[in-house]
Design a protein around this motif. Structure first.
Motif, PDB file in Angstrom:
ATOM      1  N   PHE A  36       0.855  -1.196   0.000  1.00  0.00           N
ATOM      2  CA  PHE A  36       0.000   0.000   0.000  1.00  0.00           C
ATOM      3  C   PHE A  36       0.886   1.239   0.000  1.00  0.00           C
ATOM      4  N   THR A  37       1.598   1.454  -1.112  1.00  0.00           N
ATOM      5  CA  THR A  37       2.482   2.606  -1.273  1.00  0.00           C
ATOM      6  C   THR A  37       2.353   3.127  -2.703  1.00  0.00           C
ATOM      7  N   SER A  38       2.896   4.312  -2.933  1.00  0.00           N
ATOM      8  CA  SER A  38       2.845   4.884  -4.278  1.00  0.00           C
ATOM      9  C   SER A  38       3.755   4.144  -5.251  1.00  0.00           C
ATOM     10  N   ASP A  39       4.675   3.319  -4.744  1.00  0.00           N
ATOM     11  CA  ASP A  39       5.505   2.494  -5.622  1.00  0.00           C
ATOM     12  C   ASP A  39       4.731   1.291  -6.153  1.00  0.00           C
ATOM     13  N   ALA A  40       3.748   0.825  -5.406  1.00  0.00           N
ATOM     14  CA  ALA A  40       3.031  -0.398  -5.753  1.00  0.00           C
ATOM     15  C   ALA A  40       1.638  -0.146  -6.321  1.00  0.00           C
ATOM     16  N   ILE A  41       1.098   1.045  -6.146  1.00  0.00           N
ATOM     17  CA  ILE A  41      -0.265   1.333  -6.585  1.00  0.00           C
ATOM     18  C   ILE A  41      -0.266   2.587  -7.460  1.00  0.00           C
ATOM     19  N   GLN A  42      -0.949   2.504  -8.585  1.00  0.00           N
ATOM     20  CA  GLN A  42      -1.152   3.668  -9.432  1.00  0.00           C
ATOM     21  C   GLN A  42      -2.626   4.052  -9.364  1.00  0.00           C
TER      22      GLN A  42
ATOM     23  N   ALA B 264       3.609  11.784  -5.826  1.00  0.00           N
ATOM     24  CA  ALA B 264       3.764  12.817  -4.796  1.00  0.00           C
ATOM     25  C   ALA B 264       2.411  13.352  -4.321  1.00  0.00           C
ATOM     26  N   ASN B 265       1.361  13.124  -5.105  1.00  0.00           N
ATOM     27  CA  ASN B 265       0.028  13.619  -4.750  1.00  0.00           C
ATOM     28  C   ASN B 265      -0.839  12.539  -4.106  1.00  0.00           C
ATOM     29  N   LEU B 266      -0.210  11.453  -3.671  1.00  0.00           N
ATOM     30  CA  LEU B 266      -0.939  10.356  -3.044  1.00  0.00           C
ATOM     31  C   LEU B 266      -0.426  10.132  -1.628  1.00  0.00           C
ATOM     32  N   ALA B 267      -1.355   9.820  -0.735  1.00  0.00           N
ATOM     33  CA  ALA B 267      -0.993   9.422   0.631  1.00  0.00           C
ATOM     34  C   ALA B 267      -1.770   8.153   0.949  1.00  0.00           C
ATOM     35  N   PHE B 268      -1.104   7.208   1.607  1.00  0.00           N
ATOM     36  CA  PHE B 268      -1.704   5.920   1.940  1.00  0.00           C
ATOM     37  C   PHE B 268      -1.717   5.774   3.454  1.00  0.00           C
TER      38      PHE B 268
ATOM     39  N   GLU C  63      -6.123   9.817 -16.384  1.00  0.00           N
ATOM     40  CA  GLU C  63      -4.903  10.595 -16.156  1.00  0.00           C
ATOM     41  C   GLU C  63      -4.279  10.145 -14.840  1.00  0.00           C
ATOM     42  N   ILE C  64      -2.999   9.753 -14.907  1.00  0.00           N
ATOM     43  CA  ILE C  64      -2.343   9.233 -13.717  1.00  0.00           C
ATOM     44  C   ILE C  64      -2.132  10.349 -12.700  1.00  0.00           C
ATOM     45  N   VAL C  65      -2.367  10.014 -11.444  1.00  0.00           N
ATOM     46  CA  VAL C  65      -2.109  10.941 -10.344  1.00  0.00           C
ATOM     47  C   VAL C  65      -0.646  10.744  -9.943  1.00  0.00           C
ATOM     48  N   PRO C  66       0.160  11.804  -9.940  1.00  0.00           N
ATOM     49  CA  PRO C  66       1.574  11.646  -9.579  1.00  0.00           C
ATOM     50  C   PRO C  66       1.723  11.059  -8.172  1.00  0.00           C
TER      51      PRO C  66
ATOM     52  N   GLU D 288      -4.305  20.332  -7.067  1.00  0.00           N
ATOM     53  CA  GLU D 288      -4.211  21.798  -6.958  1.00  0.00           C
ATOM     54  C   GLU D 288      -5.540  22.452  -7.302  1.00  0.00           C
ATOM     55  N   THR D 289      -6.241  21.873  -8.271  1.00  0.00           N
ATOM     56  CA  THR D 289      -7.542  22.424  -8.673  1.00  0.00           C
ATOM     57  C   THR D 289      -8.627  21.415  -8.307  1.00  0.00           C
TER      58      THR D 289
END
Length: 161
Positions: free
Chosen positions: A86-92, A103-107, A98-101, A131-132
């Protein structure tokens, strides 16, 4: 001349044995390669069958906070038999394709504590920061993809911030 007949037959026999041995060796190699491929594919399929999750948000009531940047909260339940990384390395995460970067994800867990894996039958939270704001009242498609390729989607109505 009489000795030439048995000698040539012996040579032909040796050539036939060498050719048969070469063919048998090639077939053994190909058979082993196919068996290993089937074993790997079976292990990967078993992993995918043990791994499953669901997006459990109410699609008409997505939690949102902030006035810029905006944070949207999505709940993920592990309904499989194994823990999910459950990290941004393992989940997109994608919104309308449109992919969420990362850096804009928290788990986090449901209490807001940062976690790196989601145990079976537990609920995790993916917080998406933008941002928007998403246009209130419009419908969007959230897609979550795990590292093994398993994906789930949710069509939701963007809330008013």
């Amino acid at each position: 001349m009489a000795a030439g007949g048995p000698a040539s037959e012996l040579i032909m026999f040796m050539v036939a044995v060498l050719v048969a041995g070469s063919v048998a060796g090639a077939l053994a190699y190909v058979t082993t390669d196919i068996a290993n491929g089937m074993n790997d594919r079976g292990a990967m399929l078993a992993d995918q069958l043990r791994t499953d999750f669901a997006i459990i948000n109410d699609p008409t009531n997505i939690p949102v906070a902030g006035t810029g940047p905006y944070t949207y909260t999505f709940y993920i339940k592990n309904i499989g038999k194994t823990s999910i990384p459950f990290t941004s390395d393992a989940i997109q995460v994608f919104i309308n394709g449109e992919i969420v970067p990362p850096a804009n994800l928290a788990f986090t867990d449901v209490n807001g504590n940062s976690i790196t894996s989601l145990p079976p039958y537990e609920v995790g939270v993916i917080v998406v920061t933008r941002e928007t704001a998403l246009t209130p009242g419009n419908y969007y498609k959230l897609t979550v993809v795990l590292e093994n390729g398993k994906k789930r989607s949710l069509v939701f109505k963007a809330p008013s911030p």
